[in-house]
Design a protein around this motif. Structure first.
Motif, mmCIF file in Angstrom:
data_model
loop_
_atom_site.group_PDB
_atom_site.id
_atom_site.type_symbol
_atom_site.label_atom_id
_atom_site.label_comp_id
_atom_site.label_asym_id
_atom_site.label_seq_id
_atom_site.Cartn_x
_atom_site.Cartn_y
_atom_site.Cartn_z
ATOM 1 N N SER A 265 0.927 -1.266 -0.153
ATOM 2 C CA SER A 265 0.011 -0.185 0.023
ATOM 3 C C SER A 265 0.871 1.384 0.097
ATOM 4 O O SER A 265 0.576 1.848 -0.886
ATOM 5 N N LYS A 269 0.911 3.724 -3.394
ATOM 6 C CA LYS A 269 0.367 5.377 -3.113
ATOM 7 C C LYS A 269 1.727 6.228 -3.568
ATOM 8 O O LYS A 269 1.380 7.137 -4.354
ATOM 9 N N PRO A 305 -5.122 2.403 2.246
ATOM 10 C CA PRO A 305 -6.103 1.720 1.610
ATOM 11 C C PRO A 305 -6.274 -0.207 1.895
ATOM 12 O O PRO A 305 -7.167 -0.547 1.494
ATOM 13 N N CYS A 306 -5.004 -0.592 2.246
ATOM 14 C CA CYS A 306 -5.170 -1.900 2.562
ATOM 15 C C CYS A 306 -5.743 -2.461 3.529
ATOM 16 O O CYS A 306 -6.432 -3.622 3.491
ATOM 17 N N LYS A 308 -9.044 -1.695 3.581
ATOM 18 C CA LYS A 308 -10.275 -1.805 2.911
ATOM 19 C C LYS A 308 -10.441 -2.926 2.041
ATOM 20 O O LYS A 308 -11.309 -3.127 1.203
ATOM 21 N N GLU A 343 -16.684 -3.755 -5.495
ATOM 22 C CA GLU A 343 -16.788 -2.663 -4.539
ATOM 23 C C GLU A 343 -18.078 -2.459 -3.910
ATOM 24 O O GLU A 343 -19.057 -2.267 -4.601
ATOM 25 N N LEU A 369 -5.788 -2.194 -4.673
ATOM 26 C CA LEU A 369 -5.417 -0.979 -3.942
ATOM 27 C C LEU A 369 -5.279 0.174 -4.808
ATOM 28 O O LEU A 369 -5.705 1.306 -4.365
ATOM 29 N N ALA A 372 -8.765 1.344 -4.378
ATOM 30 C CA ALA A 372 -9.134 1.999 -3.049
ATOM 31 C C ALA A 372 -8.503 3.382 -3.148
ATOM 32 O O ALA A 372 -9.154 4.203 -2.258
ATOM 33 N N HIS A 373 -7.449 3.405 -3.607
ATOM 34 C CA HIS A 373 -6.852 4.818 -3.672
ATOM 35 C C HIS A 373 -7.587 5.751 -4.567
ATOM 36 O O HIS A 373 -7.745 6.910 -4.064
ATOM 37 N N SER A 376 -10.585 6.811 -2.597
ATOM 38 C CA SER A 376 -10.186 8.016 -1.586
ATOM 39 C C SER A 376 -10.156 9.233 -1.896
ATOM 40 O O SER A 376 -10.160 10.162 -1.156
#
Length: 431
Positions: A265, A269, A305-306, A308, A343, A369, A372-373, A376
């Protein structure tokens, strides 16, 4: 006239030291050693404690870790004398009223509960130890300190003696399992020339010396503080604080090159923001090593993010609406897809195909990941993540390998549940 000159070297393929120079002719022979006998004797003694070919046969973080690990081990064996003295006193050693049968039964209960605790801990946490070696290494020694503390306070509460020592034994059993498992993972990390067995053997020699020194110092301390409760508690708590500090410094000195959830993660990122990859040394400073259940403050890892991502979701737990969403996913329509992403309310579920490889599992996690990023920062995750993976995944992997990362697999709990799928999407006609 025949003539030959030779140079003798010692070490590994990564680091050599010249030890002797020889030359031979038909009428003469010369031998010149590059070290005196004292240096050679010191080197031979050192071979009992450091791996063959040291320092070139191990990673650079081997020395700082072993120094701090030896210091924390030394403090453990010193405190062990204090806690054992208190435990034997509570059992009744030296008292006329104490019976052999009673003491034996209490010791049996202590060992039995410890064995049971070790089995239960392995059942619930065994698959997570390899992925989070640094965290569990620190947690193991914390549990060991807790077990010693319970042994020390057991004489204060004679009515609850058995319960206290059994809890202490359970706590130490967690230490045995976690410490042994993480030590195996760290030994593989230190090994640069397939010398894990040699590293493990020499680590045993180092620990034996620390044990002997700790036992002697512990006996002296126990003799000096006997009958002085304040001195005993001051010594124990001081050594415990040093033990925790030494363990923290030991795990922080490690620069692991394997990819687990948190390191992946952090790396992804940074890559998505800058296009560059961090080194293992840089990531080691950024990753979280203190277990979240020990922290009294909000952990920064909760924001990663990891946290989630659910890897290896059971398809039998999916709802009807989720199945239909997967059917509309572009990945499900591709016959060679090795994973599916779903998701739901910010949580990314990863479904792994039964024919997927370790590389596929790693790619699925990186893809999740990315989703998720993007979520966010308020982006359209599904479509953009597919484009990002198609364009940048191979570049990301190449840069990781160039920076010294091991990209063969993802260190994560084993994916127990997998699936296979067939999808025939249909288009609904509007009335």
């Amino acid at each position: 006239m025949a003539e030959i000159s030779m140079i003798e070297w010692t070490g590994s393929s990564r680091s050599f030291t010249r030890t002797a120079t020889l030359s031979a002719r038909s009428s003469s022979f010369s031998l010149r050693r590059n070290a005196d006998r004292f240096s050679e004797a010191r080197w031979r003694i050192g071979q009992a404690f450091v791996p063959e070919g040291f320092p070139g046969s191990v990673t650079p973080d081997y020395v700082p870790f072993q120094v701090w690990d030896t210091l924390q081990g030394l403090s453990t064996y010193i405190r062990c004398m204090l806690s054992t003295q208190a435990l034997l006193s509570a059992i009744g050693v030296g008292e006329k009223k104490a019976t052999v049968l009673g003491a034996t039964f209490q010791w049996f209960l202590r060992d039995f509960t410890g064995m049971l605790g070790g089995i239960l801990f392995t059942f619930f946490q065994g698959s997570k130890l390899d992925a989070n070696a640094k965290t569990w290494r620190l947690a193991a020694d914390f549990m060991n300190d807790l077990g010693m503390l319970m042994d020390l306070i057991s004489p204060i509460f004679p009515s609850a003696f058995v319960v206290i020592v059994c809890l202490g034994s359970i706590s130490r059993s967690f230490t045995g399992v976690a410490s042994g498992a993480t030590r195996a993972a760290l030994t593989q990390h230190f090994s640069l020339e397939n010398n894990a067995a040699d590293i493990s053997a020499k680590e045993g020699s180092q620990e034996t010396v620390a044990t002997m020194v700790g036992m002697v110092l512990g006996m002296l301390l126990a003799h000096a503080t006997i009958g002085h409760p304040v001195a005993i508690w001051f010594s124990f708590l001081t050594l415990t604080m040093f033990h925790l500090y030494a363990n923290y410094k030991a795990v922080c000195s490690l620069s692991l090159t394997t990819l687990n959830d948190e390191r992946s993660s952090i790396l992804l990122k940074y890559f998505m923001e800058t296009g560059q990859v961090l080194s293992p040394q840089q990531v080691s400073v950024m990753e979280h090593v203190i277990p979240s259940w020990i922290c009294l403050w909000k952990s920064k890892t909760a924001e990663l993010p990891c946290r989630k991502i659910h890897l290896g979701v059971r398809v039998s737990t999916l709802k009807h609406s989720e199945m239909l969403e997967l059917a509309r996913s572009p990945s499900s329509r591709h016959g060679k897809a090795k994973y599916l992403l779903l998701e739901q309310n910010g949580i990314i579920c990863v479904i792994i195909h039964k024919d997927s490889t370790a590389a596929d599992v790693l790619q699925s996690y990186i893809h999740a990941l990315v989703v998720a990023h993007l979520l966010s920062i308020g982006r359209h995750a599904q479509a953009e993540s597919n484009l990002w993976v198609d364009k940048n995944y191979s570049i990301f992997m190449s840069k990781l390998q160039a920076s010294g990362w091991n990209t063969e697999r993802l260190l994560a709990p084993a994916v127990v549940y997998r699936a296979s799928w067939e999808c025939n999407p249909t288009t609904e006609k509007s009335s």
